[in-house]
Design a protein around this motif. Structure first.
Motif, PDB file in Angstrom:
ATOM      1  N   HIS A 271       0.408   2.530   2.991  1.00  0.00           N
ATOM      2  CA  HIS A 271       0.387   1.561   4.087  1.00  0.00           C
ATOM      3  C   HIS A 271      -0.057   2.219   5.393  1.00  0.00           C
ATOM      4  CE1 HIS A 271       1.617  -1.711   6.720  1.00  0.00           C
ATOM      5  NE2 HIS A 271       2.194  -0.790   7.471  1.00  0.00           N
ATOM      6  N   TYR A 272       0.573   3.328   5.749  1.00  0.00           N
ATOM      7  CA  TYR A 272       0.258   3.958   7.034  1.00  0.00           C
ATOM      8  C   TYR A 272      -1.084   4.695   7.009  1.00  0.00           C
ATOM      9  CZ  TYR A 272       4.642   2.389   8.902  1.00  0.00           C
ATOM     10  OH  TYR A 272       5.668   1.593   9.340  1.00  0.00           O
ATOM     11  N   LEU A 273      -1.512   5.167   5.856  1.00  0.00           N
ATOM     12  CA  LEU A 273      -2.858   5.740   5.761  1.00  0.00           C
ATOM     13  C   LEU A 273      -3.908   4.655   6.014  1.00  0.00           C
ATOM     14  CD1 LEU A 273      -2.372   8.123   2.713  1.00  0.00           C
ATOM     15  CD2 LEU A 273      -2.917   8.821   5.067  1.00  0.00           C
ATOM     16  N   CYS A 274      -3.672   3.479   5.479  1.00  0.00           N
ATOM     17  CA  CYS A 274      -4.583   2.356   5.743  1.00  0.00           C
ATOM     18  C   CYS A 274      -4.570   1.989   7.229  1.00  0.00           C
ATOM     19  CB  CYS A 274      -4.202   1.133   4.910  1.00  0.00           C
ATOM     20  SG  CYS A 274      -4.615   1.272   3.169  1.00  0.00           S
ATOM     21  N   GLU A 275      -3.377   1.963   7.818  1.00  0.00           N
ATOM     22  CA  GLU A 275      -3.274   1.670   9.254  1.00  0.00           C
ATOM     23  C   GLU A 275      -4.072   2.681  10.074  1.00  0.00           C
ATOM     24  OE1 GLU A 275      -1.268  -0.738  11.101  1.00  0.00           O
ATOM     25  OE2 GLU A 275      -1.301  -1.755   9.160  1.00  0.00           O
ATOM     26  N   ALA A 276      -4.100   3.928   9.615  1.00  0.00           N
ATOM     27  CA  ALA A 276      -4.804   4.999  10.328  1.00  0.00           C
ATOM     28  C   ALA A 276      -6.272   5.107   9.898  1.00  0.00           C
ATOM     29  CB  ALA A 276      -4.091   6.329  10.095  1.00  0.00           C
TER      30      ALA A 276
ATOM     31  N   ILE B  88      -0.092  -6.393  -2.102  1.00  0.00           N
ATOM     32  CA  ILE B  88      -1.344  -7.145  -1.994  1.00  0.00           C
ATOM     33  C   ILE B  88      -2.026  -6.838  -0.655  1.00  0.00           C
ATOM     34  CG2 ILE B  88      -2.359  -9.467  -1.876  1.00  0.00           C
ATOM     35  CD1 ILE B  88      -1.385  -8.699  -4.673  1.00  0.00           C
ATOM     36  N   ASP B  89      -1.249  -6.800   0.427  1.00  0.00           N
ATOM     37  CA  ASP B  89      -1.816  -6.498   1.753  1.00  0.00           C
ATOM     38  C   ASP B  89      -2.501  -5.139   1.764  1.00  0.00           C
ATOM     39  OD1 ASP B  89      -0.954  -8.902   2.797  1.00  0.00           O
ATOM     40  OD2 ASP B  89       0.872  -8.057   3.676  1.00  0.00           O
ATOM     41  N   THR B  90      -1.858  -4.157   1.141  1.00  0.00           N
ATOM     42  CA  THR B  90      -2.432  -2.812   1.103  1.00  0.00           C
ATOM     43  C   THR B  90      -3.714  -2.795   0.278  1.00  0.00           C
ATOM     44  OG1 THR B  90      -0.235  -1.840   1.350  1.00  0.00           O
ATOM     45  CG2 THR B  90      -1.951  -0.407   0.493  1.00  0.00           C
ATOM     46  N   ILE B  91      -3.709  -3.469  -0.850  1.00  0.00           N
ATOM     47  CA  ILE B  91      -4.909  -3.524  -1.688  1.00  0.00           C
ATOM     48  C   ILE B  91      -6.049  -4.175  -0.909  1.00  0.00           C
ATOM     49  CG2 ILE B  91      -5.924  -4.573  -3.753  1.00  0.00           C
ATOM     50  CD1 ILE B  91      -3.164  -4.121  -5.100  1.00  0.00           C
ATOM     51  N   LEU B  92      -5.757  -5.251  -0.181  1.00  0.00           N
ATOM     52  CA  LEU B  92      -6.790  -5.911   0.616  1.00  0.00           C
ATOM     53  C   LEU B  92      -7.355  -4.981   1.689  1.00  0.00           C
ATOM     54  CD1 LEU B  92      -5.266  -9.494   1.002  1.00  0.00           C
ATOM     55  CD2 LEU B  92      -7.206  -8.800  -0.415  1.00  0.00           C
ATOM     56  N   LYS B  93      -6.500  -4.182   2.307  1.00  0.00           N
ATOM     57  CA  LYS B  93      -6.980  -3.221   3.312  1.00  0.00           C
ATOM     58  C   LYS B  93      -7.879  -2.171   2.674  1.00  0.00           C
ATOM     59  CE  LYS B  93      -3.578  -3.502   6.898  1.00  0.00           C
ATOM     60  NZ  LYS B  93      -2.925  -2.797   7.955  1.00  0.00           N
ATOM     61  N   LEU B  94      -7.521  -1.734   1.476  1.00  0.00           N
ATOM     62  CA  LEU B  94      -8.345  -0.741   0.790  1.00  0.00           C
ATOM     63  C   LEU B  94      -9.712  -1.307   0.410  1.00  0.00           C
ATOM     64  CD1 LEU B  94      -5.707   0.935  -1.558  1.00  0.00           C
ATOM     65  CD2 LEU B  94      -6.966   2.047   0.300  1.00  0.00           C
ATOM     66  N   LEU B  95      -9.767  -2.610   0.153  1.00  0.00           N
ATOM     67  CA  LEU B  95     -11.019  -3.229  -0.260  1.00  0.00           C
ATOM     68  C   LEU B  95     -11.929  -3.582   0.920  1.00  0.00           C
ATOM     69  CD1 LEU B  95      -9.686  -5.593  -3.076  1.00  0.00           C
ATOM     70  CD2 LEU B  95     -10.937  -3.414  -3.338  1.00  0.00           C
ATOM     71  N   GLU B  96     -11.382  -3.584   2.125  1.00  0.00           N
ATOM     72  CA  GLU B  96     -12.190  -3.954   3.321  1.00  0.00           C
ATOM     73  C   GLU B  96     -13.350  -3.022   3.533  1.00  0.00           C
ATOM     74  OE1 GLU B  96      -9.537  -4.099   6.657  1.00  0.00           O
ATOM     75  OE2 GLU B  96      -8.802  -6.060   6.103  1.00  0.00           O
TER      76      GLU B  96
END
Length: 192
Positions: A157-162, A184-192
């Protein structure tokens, strides 16, 4: 209250916890004082329950006072008590103080657990000390701690935030190998 002979620390702790959960903290504290008058010595569970409740309801001065009173009365904090205080410090943005508390745990011979380290990692990420959070994570095996699902979720989560998507992706793969899946939120961030 029932007669003193009918009470023990376990039954009083149940009552204190229930009263704390109702948010009647002054009453819970009075029950602790009454139990002492009846010759029932509060234990680490009594103090931890009260400290947690006072922190939860933003009455840190009383929570801190109970921490000090507990130690003054010779009742040493246990892992749960330390985790309550570490969580409080992290929530207040005081990750370095939380880290010092982990040092005190080591000094006292208490082994921090996955919850402790997850709180520290979260605290350092929130405070903007990304390298420190990563350092804590990388040293977990040295401390005999294997990352659990919560630690992976926090890190990802925080790696995605950063915007550190490469490491977040690598950790996601590692966690999924253990059948632990990011939100799901984290997966969506990874796919952005």
């Amino acid at each position: 209250m029932p007669e003193a002979g009918e009470l023990d620390v376990y039954s009083v702790n149940i009552v204190i916890k229930a009263v704390c959960e109702m948010g009647i903290l002054d009453r819970a504290h009075l029950i602790m004082l009454e139990m002492e008058k009846l010759g029932i010595r509060p234990d680490v569970v009594t103090y931890t329950t009260l400290i947690s409740a006072f922190y939860k309801f933003n009455q840190r001065h009383i929570g801190n006072g109970l921490w000090n009173l507990m130690i003054l009365k010779g009742c040493l904090p246990n892992l749960a008590t330390f985790n309550v205080r570490i969580q409080f410090l992290v929530n207040k943005g005081r990750s370095w103080d939380a880290n010092k508390l982990v040092g005190l745990m080591h000094h006292l011979g208490l082994k921090p657990d996955e919850v402790t380290y997850n709180l520290l990692i979260k605290g350092f990420y929130r405070a903007g000390f990304l390298d420190m959070a990563k350092r804590i994570y990388s040293h977990l095996p040295d401390r005999g701690i294997q990352p659990n699902v919560k630690i992976y979720q926090t890190m990802i989560h925080y790696l995605c935030e950063a915007n550190d998507f490469d490491l977040a992706y690598t950790m996601s793969k590692k966690s999924m190998e253990k059948n632990w899946f990011p939100s799901i939120d984290t997966i969506l961030k990874l796919l952005e």
